[in-house]
Design a protein around this motif. Structure first.
Motif, mmCIF file in Angstrom:
data_model
loop_
_atom_site.group_PDB
_atom_site.id
_atom_site.type_symbol
_atom_site.label_atom_id
_atom_site.label_comp_id
_atom_site.label_asym_id
_atom_site.label_seq_id
_atom_site.Cartn_x
_atom_site.Cartn_y
_atom_site.Cartn_z
ATOM 1 N N MET A 58 0.804 -1.196 0.000
ATOM 2 C CA MET A 58 0.000 0.000 0.000
ATOM 3 C C MET A 58 0.851 1.267 0.000
ATOM 4 N N GLU A 59 2.146 1.100 0.053
ATOM 5 C CA GLU A 59 3.014 2.274 0.058
ATOM 6 C C GLU A 59 2.952 3.008 -1.281
ATOM 7 N N ILE A 60 2.776 2.264 -2.375
ATOM 8 C CA ILE A 60 2.707 2.915 -3.683
ATOM 9 C C ILE A 60 1.469 3.803 -3.775
ATOM 10 N N LEU A 61 0.367 3.383 -3.179
ATOM 11 C CA LEU A 61 -0.830 4.221 -3.176
ATOM 12 C C LEU A 61 -0.616 5.485 -2.346
ATOM 13 N N ARG A 62 0.108 5.350 -1.258
ATOM 14 C CA ARG A 62 0.419 6.521 -0.441
ATOM 15 C C ARG A 62 1.315 7.489 -1.221
ATOM 16 N N LEU A 63 2.289 6.956 -1.966
ATOM 17 C CA LEU A 63 3.154 7.814 -2.780
ATOM 18 C C LEU A 63 2.350 8.515 -3.863
ATOM 19 N N ILE A 64 1.437 7.798 -4.499
ATOM 20 C CA ILE A 64 0.601 8.404 -5.538
ATOM 21 C C ILE A 64 -0.266 9.509 -4.948
ATOM 22 N N ARG A 65 -0.834 9.259 -3.767
ATOM 23 C CA ARG A 65 -1.658 10.277 -3.114
ATOM 24 C C ARG A 65 -0.829 11.516 -2.775
ATOM 25 N N ILE A 66 0.388 11.311 -2.302
ATOM 26 C CA ILE A 66 1.261 12.437 -1.956
ATOM 27 C C ILE A 66 1.592 13.262 -3.192
ATOM 28 N N VAL A 67 1.942 12.582 -4.279
ATOM 29 C CA VAL A 67 2.341 13.294 -5.501
ATOM 30 C C VAL A 67 1.149 14.031 -6.111
ATOM 31 N N LEU A 68 -0.004 13.380 -6.195
ATOM 32 C CA LEU A 68 -1.168 14.042 -6.786
ATOM 33 C C LEU A 68 -1.625 15.229 -5.948
ATOM 34 N N ALA A 76 11.855 6.375 -3.863
ATOM 35 C CA ALA A 76 10.859 6.055 -4.875
ATOM 36 C C ALA A 76 10.008 7.258 -5.266
ATOM 37 N N LEU A 77 9.987 8.283 -4.457
ATOM 38 C CA LEU A 77 9.110 9.429 -4.698
ATOM 39 C C LEU A 77 9.376 10.136 -6.035
ATOM 40 N N PRO A 78 10.613 10.419 -6.430
ATOM 41 C CA PRO A 78 10.827 11.078 -7.726
ATOM 42 C C PRO A 78 10.369 10.236 -8.915
ATOM 43 N N PHE A 79 10.519 8.921 -8.823
ATOM 44 C CA PHE A 79 10.088 8.056 -9.921
ATOM 45 C C PHE A 79 8.570 8.081 -10.067
ATOM 46 N N VAL A 80 7.878 8.052 -8.950
ATOM 47 C CA VAL A 80 6.416 8.125 -8.986
ATOM 48 C C VAL A 80 5.973 9.484 -9.511
#
Length: 67
Positions: free
Chosen positions: A1-11, A34-38
């Motif tokens: 679920m970390e990828i969903l959290r990263l997506i939420r942060i970036v959006l 991973a944040l810059p890649f997302v």
């Protein structure tokens, strides 16, 4: 679920709708590497969607007869 959290942060950063407390709490618990890649991936997706919409609109107006 970390990828969903990263997506939420970036959006939310794209649109500027984050509260300071939740922003600081999320940055305490995420993988910074991973944040810059997302972010780049989501920026490309948003840009691709905008480009696709423009191409569809331009193609539709290009094929109209008499205008």
């Amino acid at each position: 679920m970390e990828i969903l959290r990263l997506i939420r942060i970036v959006l939310s950063a794209f649109f500027g709708v984050r509260k300071r407390a939740s922003h600081e709490a999320d940055f305490a618990n995420i993988n910074i590497v991973a944040l810059p890649f997302v972010a780049v991936f989501l920026a490309a997706c948003v840009g691709g969607c905008i480009f696709g919409a423009v191409v569809l609109i331009a193609h539709a107006t290009n094929t109209m007869q008499g205008f």
